[in-house]
Design a protein around this motif. Structure first.
Motif, PDB file in Angstrom:
ATOM      1  N   GLN A  50       0.977  -1.128   0.098  1.00  0.00           N
ATOM      2  CA  GLN A  50      -0.055   0.188  -0.023  1.00  0.00           C
ATOM      3  C   GLN A  50       0.700   1.384   0.092  1.00  0.00           C
ATOM      4  OE1 GLN A  50      -2.942  -0.128   3.401  1.00  0.00           O
ATOM      5  NE2 GLN A  50      -4.076  -1.654   2.073  1.00  0.00           N
ATOM      6  N   GLN A  51       1.758   1.270   0.807  1.00  0.00           N
ATOM      7  CA  GLN A  51       2.680   2.479   1.077  1.00  0.00           C
ATOM      8  C   GLN A  51       3.430   2.757  -0.588  1.00  0.00           C
ATOM      9  OE1 GLN A  51       5.726   2.387   3.950  1.00  0.00           O
ATOM     10  NE2 GLN A  51       6.675   4.487   3.363  1.00  0.00           N
TER      11      GLN A  51
ATOM     12  N   ALA B  91       0.686   4.172  -2.840  1.00  0.00           N
ATOM     13  CA  ALA B  91       0.532   5.624  -2.610  1.00  0.00           C
ATOM     14  C   ALA B  91       1.380   6.498  -3.147  1.00  0.00           C
ATOM     15  CB  ALA B  91       0.351   5.589  -0.957  1.00  0.00           C
ATOM     16  N   GLN B  92       2.707   5.969  -3.029  1.00  0.00           N
ATOM     17  CA  GLN B  92       3.948   6.902  -3.487  1.00  0.00           C
ATOM     18  C   GLN B  92       3.551   7.150  -4.950  1.00  0.00           C
ATOM     19  OE1 GLN B  92       7.416   4.913  -2.064  1.00  0.00           O
ATOM     20  NE2 GLN B  92       7.074   5.835  -0.290  1.00  0.00           N
TER      21      GLN B  92
ATOM     22  N   ARG C 289       0.948   6.916  -6.846  1.00  0.00           N
ATOM     23  CA  ARG C 289      -0.330   7.544  -6.763  1.00  0.00           C
ATOM     24  C   ARG C 289      -0.076   9.100  -6.907  1.00  0.00           C
ATOM     25  NH1 ARG C 289      -5.056   4.762  -7.036  1.00  0.00           N
ATOM     26  NH2 ARG C 289      -5.020   2.563  -6.497  1.00  0.00           N
TER      27      ARG C 289
ATOM     28  N   GLU D 277      -2.228  11.412  -9.678  1.00  0.00           N
ATOM     29  CA  GLU D 277      -3.050  12.458  -9.187  1.00  0.00           C
ATOM     30  C   GLU D 277      -2.815  13.784  -9.774  1.00  0.00           C
ATOM     31  OE1 GLU D 277      -6.072  12.071  -7.797  1.00  0.00           O
ATOM     32  OE2 GLU D 277      -5.648   9.891  -8.285  1.00  0.00           O
TER      33      GLU D 277
END
Length: 318
Positions: free
Chosen positions: A125-126, A129-130, A132, A136
């Motif tokens: 997940q980490q 997230a990086q 994304r 974004e």
């Protein structure tokens, strides 16, 4: 090559000039080759201190990686592609901001992995997230500026490169041995290095249909048993086979993760790839319209094995 792109204002622009970051890397090399072969006018952008070498005849710009400097470097380009290695991924937001400021029409973000909707294990997940953060940022700029668009390319397993580089995937080329996980029948999709180049060309050839979204690429859907059979046919010999369960990889990877051992990533990737009955890594089914849109060539296990063995014989480490 001249590619038309109809923008929201109904004006026509042309994707001909393409800049690439990370051109000498594992995926950057075949992408650059595919772009040149397809007739695009390619410019390589690299850091001032870079010692990388590139094919002759391609324009090279060495630049500081600041928005101001990269805006100047990207001015006049129709598209930009980021395919830098993990160490440089933190600079992708700067590249995106510079591309939008320079008037670049299309930015291909540095995904080339499992995509934004992949069912990954919690340990990833980490990392997700990086990644994304840059996705974004591209989406935000595209919403604010209709002339700026982005694309992400989901490739699944980079199959010929990964098999050659990571024996933990089950195939030790040098020793002619295989580890078959569980029944060896769990299927997954993969994209070869050649296919990655095809996918990028496909995005730029069909810019309207690939704008502001992730597309799915694939060269093959296969499993370990099919690949093992192909290896044995190609080498003309029976390989030594060992049986393991991916549950052992899951336990090992999670223990390494808790201990801060970086080896956890490969263990858990292998688990995700071969988890029995999960179909987790079929990211581009055969009927996915993107595969046809990108004009991807479907390959066989024999094709994949041939590429792996040829790379091994030539000593190609990429």
């Amino acid at each position: 090559m001249v590619v038309s792109l109809e923008t929201h204002s109904n004006t026509m622009t042309v994707i001909k000039k393409v800049a690439i970051f990370g051109a000498s890397g594992n995926f950057g090399t075949p992408i650059t080759s595919a772009l040149v072969s397809a007739g695009f006018d390619v410019t390589i952008i690299t850091r001032i201190e870079s010692l990388s070498t590139f094919p002759p005849g391609i324009a090279i710009i060495k630049s500081e990686y600041t928005v101001e400097r990269l805006t100047a470097a990207l001015r006049g380009q129709d598209a930009a592609i980021c395919v830098v290695g993990p160490a440089g991924n933190s600079t992708q937001e700067v590249m995106i901001d510079a591309a939008e400021a320079a008037g670049v029409e299309r930015f291909i973000v540095n995904d080339f992995g499992w995509g934004p909707n992949f069912r990954s294990l919690p340990e990833f997940q980490q990392i997700g997230a990086q990644r994304r953060i840059a996705w974004e940022r591209a989406r935000e700029l595209a919403e604010a500026n209709p002339r700026f668009t982005y694309t992400g390319i989901t490739i699944g397993n980079p199959i010929d490169w990964a098999i050659r580089r990571f024996p933990a995937m089950g195939f030790d080329i040098e020793r002619r041995s295989a580890v078959i996980y569980d029944a060896g029948s769990e299927e997954f999709t993969g994209t070869t290095l050649e296919g990655i180049g095809q996918a990028v060309v496909g995005v730029l050839t069909h810019p309207d249909a690939t704008a502001n979204r992730f597309v799915k690429a694939r060269s093959i859907q296969t499993n370990q048993n099919q690949l093992l059979d192909a290896f044995q046919r190609a080498t003309g010999q029976a390989w030594e086979i060992r049986r393991e369960s991916v549950k052992d990889r899951l336990e090992s990877g999670r223990k390494k993760h808790e201990e801060g051992n970086g080896g956890w990533i490969l263990d858990l990737l292998v688990y995700q790839l071969y988890e029995p009955g999960a179909a987790r890594c079929i990211v581009a089914p055969g009927d996915d319209p993107d595969v046809e849109l990108l004009e991807m060539r479907e390959e066989t296990p024999d094709d994949i094995v041939g590429k792996v063995l040829n790379a091994a014989a030539s000593g190609d480490e990429k």
